[in-house]
Scaffold this motif. Sequence first.
Motif, PDB file in Angstrom:
ATOM      1  N   THR A 132       4.139   0.189  -3.144  1.00 23.19           N
ATOM      2  CA  THR A 132       2.795  -0.329  -2.889  1.00 23.19           C
ATOM      3  C   THR A 132       1.884   0.006  -4.052  1.00 23.19           C
ATOM      4  N   ARG A 157       4.169  -4.524  -2.996  1.00 19.71           N
ATOM      5  CA  ARG A 157       3.049  -4.879  -2.124  1.00 19.71           C
ATOM      6  C   ARG A 157       1.738  -4.436  -2.765  1.00 19.71           C
ATOM      7  N   VAL A 159      -2.371  -3.899  -2.197  1.00 13.91           N
ATOM      8  CA  VAL A 159      -3.445  -3.726  -1.217  1.00 13.91           C
ATOM      9  C   VAL A 159      -4.742  -3.536  -1.988  1.00 13.91           C
ATOM     10  N   LEU A 178      -2.584  -7.823   0.827  1.00 16.29           N
ATOM     11  CA  LEU A 178      -3.419  -7.355   1.930  1.00 16.29           C
ATOM     12  C   LEU A 178      -4.791  -6.974   1.394  1.00 16.29           C
ATOM     13  N   VAL A 180      -8.404  -5.200   2.268  1.00 20.15           N
ATOM     14  CA  VAL A 180      -8.945  -4.230   3.233  1.00 20.15           C
ATOM     15  C   VAL A 180     -10.425  -3.988   2.942  1.00 20.15           C
ATOM     16  N   ALA A 248      -7.464   3.424   3.803  1.00 17.87           N
ATOM     17  CA  ALA A 248      -6.635   2.605   2.911  1.00 17.87           C
ATOM     18  C   ALA A 248      -5.393   3.368   2.465  1.00 17.87           C
ATOM     19  N   ALA A 252      -1.498   2.393   3.587  1.00 20.51           N
ATOM     20  CA  ALA A 252      -0.432   2.153   2.616  1.00 20.51           C
ATOM     21  C   ALA A 252       0.782   3.033   2.900  1.00 20.51           C
TER      22      ALA A 252
END
Length: 301
Positions: A132, A157, A159, A178, A180, A248, A252
């Motif tokens: 991530t 990934r 974020v 994603l 947030v 956050a 994750a």
Amino acid sequence: MTAITVLGSANMDLVAYVPKAPRLGETVTGREFRTVPGGKGANQAVAAARLGARVAMIGAVGADAFGVRLRSALTAAGVDTCGLRTVEGASGTAHITVDDEGGNSIIVIPGANGLVTGLESGDEERIAASGTLLLQLEVPLSAVAAAARAARAHGVRTVLTPAPVQPLPPDLPDAVDLLVPNEHEAAALTGLTDPRQAAAALLERFPEVVVTLGAAGALHAARGQEPYTVPAPRVRAVDTTAAGDTFAGALAVALGEGRPMREAMAWAAAAAALSVQRPGAQDAMPGRADADAAFAGGPQP
């Protein structure tokens, strides 16, 4: 072990605690002043590391006493700082006022963070080695976009916390998995004050969105799915400065461990609730055992 790379800011937080925040032109007497390591990038890195992830930080600090302390705080939390450069000039600072209700207002001076304009040698490899990538907007957008593209190229990934909120490059959402935002950031990005409407609008650009709602929990929305809200534990807030970054970082970690989104959000909300019960940013972030205990004893979605 979950592996996370964070590209973002490291600031020294200069925090004034006051009974009530001053209005424009007003002077008030505070009750305490503290200097504590912060910055949204460093905060998310520390949150994830304390919750059990292997974390690498990409960013910059200045060649000053604040820079030394910021690096030391990250290292003490177990964060790999090989990607944290030391540059000439001042480190970033955040000037924070916290009132007795736990609310805060913040002015950020970028300092060294403003020199993080792109990836440097070794950064793409750090991103590729993680599961991530965590991003925020306290470093130049050129670096944020470059990191997101590198993550997409390596199947990592991504974020993004869109704070401080600002217009995003048209191609950035294509590299973000994603988003947030908090409810205020979601409103600023869409012009819609209702979180559900804002989340629906954001899905036109991002595949999945989690809008944090403070004491009301968090709202999840994804393309092709019905939105839902996960509650937050009820606690008395002392200082909300670290809440969003703790959430956050925890989210994750939980997703990296393969937890379903609803459970991951609930665990992140429990971690964030712990953080608001203590003053400061990184100092307030919980360890793994405390987060697990709070999750087990709190409201389940």
